[in-house]
Scaffold this active site. Structure first.
Site, PDB file in Angstrom:
ATOM      1  N   ASN A 273       0.860  -1.191   0.000  1.00  0.00           N
ATOM      2  CA  ASN A 273       0.000   0.000   0.000  1.00  0.00           C
ATOM      3  C   ASN A 273       0.902   1.249   0.000  1.00  0.00           C
ATOM      4  O   ASN A 273       1.564   1.556   0.992  1.00  0.00           O
ATOM      5  CB  ASN A 273      -0.897  -0.046   1.257  1.00  0.00           C
TER       6      ASN A 273
ATOM      7  N   ASP B 280      -1.038  -3.999   9.927  1.00  0.00           N
ATOM      8  CA  ASP B 280      -2.397  -4.352   9.556  1.00  0.00           C
ATOM      9  C   ASP B 280      -3.307  -3.360  10.258  1.00  0.00           C
ATOM     10  O   ASP B 280      -3.127  -3.082  11.448  1.00  0.00           O
ATOM     11  CB  ASP B 280      -2.765  -5.790   9.946  1.00  0.00           C
ATOM     12  N   SER B 281      -4.238  -2.810   9.509  1.00  0.00           N
ATOM     13  CA  SER B 281      -5.016  -1.708  10.064  1.00  0.00           C
ATOM     14  C   SER B 281      -6.405  -1.674   9.458  1.00  0.00           C
ATOM     15  O   SER B 281      -6.685  -2.370   8.481  1.00  0.00           O
ATOM     16  CB  SER B 281      -4.281  -0.389   9.793  1.00  0.00           C
TER      17      SER B 281
ATOM     18  N   GLY C  12      -7.919   5.976   1.714  1.00  0.00           N
ATOM     19  CA  GLY C  12      -8.930   5.084   2.282  1.00  0.00           C
ATOM     20  C   GLY C  12     -10.108   5.812   2.922  1.00  0.00           C
ATOM     21  O   GLY C  12     -10.803   6.611   2.273  1.00  0.00           O
TER      22      GLY C  12
HETATM   23  P1  ITT Z   1      -1.033  -4.229   2.810  1.00  0.00           P
HETATM   24  O1  ITT Z   1      -1.778  -5.460   3.293  1.00  0.00           O
HETATM   25  O2  ITT Z   1      -0.191  -4.489   1.614  1.00  0.00           O
HETATM   26  O3  ITT Z   1      -0.300  -3.540   3.927  1.00  0.00           O
HETATM   27  P2  ITT Z   1      -3.699  -3.076   2.611  1.00  0.00           P
HETATM   28  O4  ITT Z   1      -4.203  -1.730   2.215  1.00  0.00           O
HETATM   29  O5  ITT Z   1      -4.428  -4.282   2.044  1.00  0.00           O
HETATM   30  O6  ITT Z   1      -2.135  -3.152   2.295  1.00  0.00           O
HETATM   31  P3  ITT Z   1      -4.682  -3.778   5.254  1.00  0.00           P
HETATM   32  O7  ITT Z   1      -5.023  -5.173   4.938  1.00  0.00           O
HETATM   33  O8  ITT Z   1      -4.001  -3.494   6.580  1.00  0.00           O
HETATM   34  O9  ITT Z   1      -3.684  -3.168   4.185  1.00  0.00           O
HETATM   35  O10 ITT Z   1      -5.976  -2.892   5.128  1.00  0.00           O
HETATM   36  C1  ITT Z   1      -5.958  -1.611   5.599  1.00  0.00           C
HETATM   37  C2  ITT Z   1      -7.171  -0.853   5.081  1.00  0.00           C
HETATM   38  O11 ITT Z   1      -7.760  -0.140   6.167  1.00  0.00           O
HETATM   39  C3  ITT Z   1      -6.726   0.198   4.077  1.00  0.00           C
HETATM   40  O12 ITT Z   1      -6.690  -0.325   2.762  1.00  0.00           O
HETATM   41  C4  ITT Z   1      -7.789   1.269   4.299  1.00  0.00           C
HETATM   42  O13 ITT Z   1      -8.978   0.902   3.659  1.00  0.00           O
HETATM   43  C5  ITT Z   1      -8.032   1.190   5.802  1.00  0.00           C
HETATM   44  N1  ITT Z   1      -7.103   2.077   6.524  1.00  0.00           N
HETATM   45  C6  ITT Z   1      -6.052   1.682   7.314  1.00  0.00           C
HETATM   46  N2  ITT Z   1      -5.377   2.738   7.771  1.00  0.00           N
HETATM   47  C7  ITT Z   1      -5.986   3.817   7.262  1.00  0.00           C
HETATM   48  C8  ITT Z   1      -5.731   5.194   7.348  1.00  0.00           C
HETATM   49  O14 ITT Z   1      -4.671   5.667   8.009  1.00  0.00           O
HETATM   50  N3  ITT Z   1      -6.551   6.035   6.718  1.00  0.00           N
HETATM   51  C9  ITT Z   1      -7.588   5.568   6.018  1.00  0.00           C
HETATM   52  N4  ITT Z   1      -7.903   4.287   5.852  1.00  0.00           N
HETATM   53  C10 ITT Z   1      -7.098   3.394   6.480  1.00  0.00           C
END
Ligand code: ITT
Length: 194
Positions: free
Chosen positions: A10, A70-71, A151
């Site tokens: 990401n 993971d977030s 996001g």
């Molecule tokens: P990686 O697994 O490659 O790290 P990903 O985007 O799929 O990328 P996650 O599975 O952790 O990562 O999903 C995190 C999602 O949560 C992210 O795509 C956003 O939709 C949301 N999110 C997390 N942190 C955020 C932030 O700081 N601001 C806005 N949305 C966020």
């Protein structure tokens, strides 16, 4: 220069990690800088599990120290959804304008409380693993607002700033965000290991 490999593809997360780690003398690399793609299966049911799966998968494949994030967004009125499914919510290819509008509509007339959660896992070269959690509380805004961040930031109203996290600088977001809180705890640990 100290190097940190972040197990994420990401690019927005990478930017935030860079903004926070480069001033501390770290060079940030991510999955996008690797010569070949490494498949990560996010099969966990919690942020802790998925964060550790990402860090361990990379560590086992490359043998180096790895950090993973993971977030997600947890909405009180939706029983904590989308949670660990935040990226996959309504389908990976659905635009955030649509996802964000869906959440705004879903909480109309309901309690607006929400939180962003981040778990950062760090696996050292010798396999020692630790995790750090950060949470920021806010509210679902009644409209999409702001063009910074990524996001769900445009619907995450942060009361002390009187606006959404998509309407403040990256520096202001990192100062209070779930990722900022978790990363600062992890950096304290790293400093103790130097
Ligand atoms: P990686 O697994 O490659 O790290 P990903 O985007 O799929 O990328 P996650 O599975 O952790 O990562 O999903 C995190 C999602 O949560 C992210 O795509 C956003 O939709 C949301 N999110 C997390 N942190 C955020 C932030 O700081 N601001 C806005 N949305 C966020």
């Amino acid at each position: 220069m100290k190097e940190i490999l972040i197990a994420t593809s990401n690019s927005h997360k990478v930017e935030e990690f860079k903004e926070m780690l480069e001033p501390l003398g770290y060079q940030v690399r991510s999955l996008k800088d690797l010569p070949e793609k490494i498949e990560i299966n996010e099969t966990g049911k919690t942020f802790e599990e998925n964060s550790m799966i990402k860090a361990m998968t990379l560590h086992q494949a490359l043998g180096c120290a790895v950090m993973a994030d993971d977030s997600g967004l947890m909405v009180d009125a939706l029983d904590g959804a989308p949670g660990v499914y935040s990226a996959r919510f309504m389908g990976e290819d659905t635009s955030y304008d649509l996802k964000n509008q869906y959440i705004i509509d879903a909480v109309k007339g309901k309690e607006r409380g929400a939180q962003f959660v981040c778990v950062i896992s760090y696996v050292e070269k010798d396999g020692t693993a630790t995790s750090y959690k950060g949470v920021v509380r806010g509210e679902i805004n009644d409209c999409i607002l702001g063009d910074k961040g990524f996001g769900y930031d445009p619907i995450f109203y942060y009361p002390p700033y009187h606006t959404t996290l998509a309407n403040v600088s990256e520096e202001m977001k990192n100062a209070v965000s779930h990722r900022g809180i978790a990363l600062r705890a992890c950096v304290e640990y790293l400093k103790g290991r130097e």
